[in-house]
Write an enzyme that holds these catalytic residues in place. Structure first.
Site, PDB file in Angstrom:
ATOM      1  N   TYR A   1       7.598   7.145  13.487  1.00 37.79           N
ATOM      2  CA  TYR A   1       6.284   6.595  13.794  1.00 37.79           C
ATOM      3  C   TYR A   1       5.423   7.628  14.518  1.00 37.79           C
ATOM      4  O   TYR A   1       4.255   7.846  14.173  1.00 37.79           O
ATOM      5  CB  TYR A   1       6.454   5.343  14.654  1.00 37.79           C
ATOM      6  CG  TYR A   1       5.170   4.618  14.997  1.00 37.79           C
ATOM      7  CD1 TYR A   1       4.645   3.654  14.145  1.00 37.79           C
ATOM      8  CD2 TYR A   1       4.495   4.876  16.192  1.00 37.79           C
ATOM      9  CE1 TYR A   1       3.479   2.968  14.462  1.00 37.79           C
ATOM     10  CE2 TYR A   1       3.335   4.205  16.521  1.00 37.79           C
ATOM     11  CZ  TYR A   1       2.824   3.257  15.651  1.00 37.79           C
ATOM     12  OH  TYR A   1       1.675   2.582  15.972  1.00 37.79           O
TER      13      TYR A   1
ATOM     14  N   ALA B   1       5.710  10.855  14.437  1.00 36.59           N
ATOM     15  CA  ALA B   1       5.377  11.923  13.502  1.00 36.59           C
ATOM     16  C   ALA B   1       4.276  11.493  12.542  1.00 36.59           C
ATOM     17  O   ALA B   1       3.334  12.248  12.267  1.00 36.59           O
ATOM     18  CB  ALA B   1       6.621  12.336  12.717  1.00 36.59           C
TER      19      ALA B   1
ATOM     20  N   SER C   1      -2.723   5.880  16.402  1.00 33.76           N
ATOM     21  CA  SER C   1      -2.054   5.373  17.596  1.00 33.76           C
ATOM     22  C   SER C   1      -2.142   6.425  18.689  1.00 33.76           C
ATOM     23  O   SER C   1      -2.283   7.628  18.409  1.00 33.76           O
ATOM     24  CB  SER C   1      -0.580   5.080  17.296  1.00 33.76           C
ATOM     25  OG  SER C   1       0.144   4.816  18.484  1.00 33.76           O
TER      26      SER C   1
ATOM     27  N   LYS D   1       1.966   9.069  12.901  1.00 33.18           N
ATOM     28  CA  LYS D   1       0.677   8.878  13.560  1.00 33.18           C
ATOM     29  C   LYS D   1       0.061  10.207  13.971  1.00 33.18           C
ATOM     30  O   LYS D   1      -1.170  10.351  13.993  1.00 33.18           O
ATOM     31  CB  LYS D   1       0.838   7.950  14.772  1.00 33.18           C
ATOM     32  CG  LYS D   1       1.173   6.508  14.395  1.00 33.18           C
ATOM     33  CD  LYS D   1       0.140   5.889  13.468  1.00 33.18           C
ATOM     34  CE  LYS D   1       0.364   4.397  13.267  1.00 33.18           C
ATOM     35  NZ  LYS D   1      -0.593   3.777  12.328  1.00 33.18           N
TER      36      LYS D   1
ATOM     37  N   VAL E   1       0.814  -1.222   0.000  1.00 37.13           N
ATOM     38  CA  VAL E   1       0.000   0.000   0.000  1.00 37.13           C
ATOM     39  C   VAL E   1       0.843   1.266   0.000  1.00 37.13           C
ATOM     40  O   VAL E   1       0.293   2.374  -0.069  1.00 37.13           O
ATOM     41  CB  VAL E   1      -0.989   0.019   1.184  1.00 37.13           C
ATOM     42  CG1 VAL E   1      -2.077  -1.019   0.993  1.00 37.13           C
ATOM     43  CG2 VAL E   1      -0.262  -0.188   2.520  1.00 37.13           C
TER      44      VAL E   1
END
Length: 263
Positions: A155, A157, A141, A159, A63
């Site tokens: 991660y 940043a 998250s 989320k 994706v």
């Protein structure tokens, strides 16, 4: 008709062969939907299909690649005749620091957690428009509000960016009767988490969570279905935190808290 009756509706679930993704696929099937599961792991997709009793189609898709997403979405619409729901579950991170992370690490994690949901939203919007509307949910998250302990700055940043994208997409797509929301999990014990976490962290997390336990994938799937159902027909551009109360920010575990108060 139940407000969570999905009979006749078609849902795409990315990361559909993972813990939260597969739980979401099964919830939709049980509620009467037809489901297309996107995942990079063909083996796990095959297992998902074998374990499913309803109409699920599987698609081995990266994706993070626009052409692959666009092609897969076209296949789903051709197969089922419509697309009503998109759930962006695919995600992940790595425990890097700012010092140790390479530019490639940053691009990979941001690509998976933020760019990929954008690609999927962009790809499904025309199909939803053709059927008069739809629902989109992205799994973010708790790291959208707190730094991620298990993953790195990329991660956290990404989320955080999911919430901004959710708000903006909700505004733009509202004219097409497409609602866009986010579900923000806290500590969830998925097979992937089970495989990588150490015994110390496994034991520590329940002490930090007010509910006193890890959450299950089903507990994330339920609010996802809520946002995709008519029960949430007044909700767009918003989010729900599902973390067992971790976000309240308690500095002590429950035992210490009540012990200090003589209870």
């Amino acid at each position: 008709m139940s407000k969570q009756d999905f009979e006749g509706r078609v849902a795409i679930v990315t990361g559909g062969a993972g813990g939260i993704g597969s739980a979401t696929v099964q919830r939709f099937l049980a509620a009467g939907a037809k489901v297309a599961a996107f995942d990079r792991d063909q083996g796990r997709l095959d297992q998902l299909k074998a374990a499913s009793s309803g109409p699920v189609s599987i698609h081995c898709v990266d994706v993070t690649q626009w052409d692959a997403v666009s092609e897969a979405v076209d296949k789903v619409e051709a197969e089922f005749g419509r697309i009503d729901i998109l759930v962006n579950v695919a995600g992940g991170g790595s425990p890097t620091t700012i010092q140790s992370a390479t530019p490639e690490d940053w691009g990979r994690i941001v690509g998976l957690n933020l760019t990929a949901p954008f690609y999927c939203i962009k790809a499904v919007a025309p199909a939803m428009r053709r059927v008069g509307g739809g629902q989109i949910v992205t799994v973010g998250s708790l790291a959208a509000f707190q730094m991620s302990f298990n993953n790195g700055v990329s991660y956290t940043a990404a989320k955080s960016g999911v919430l901004g994208m959710t708000r903006h997409a909700a505004f733009e797509l509202s004219r097409d009767n497409i609602r866009v929301n986010a579900v923000l999990p806290g500590p969830v014990m998925t097979p992937q988490m089970d495989a990588k976490i150490d015994a110390k962290s496994r034991a520590a997390v329940p002490k930090q969570v007010p509910l006193g336990r890890w959450l299950s994938p089903d507990e994330i799937a339920d609010p996802i279905l809520f946002f995709c159902s008519d029960a949430s027909r007044g909700c767009t551009g918003t989010h729900v935190i599902v973390d067992g109360g971790l976000h309240v920010g308690a500095q002590y575990d429950r035992e210490t808290y009540f012990a200090k108060r003589g209870e």
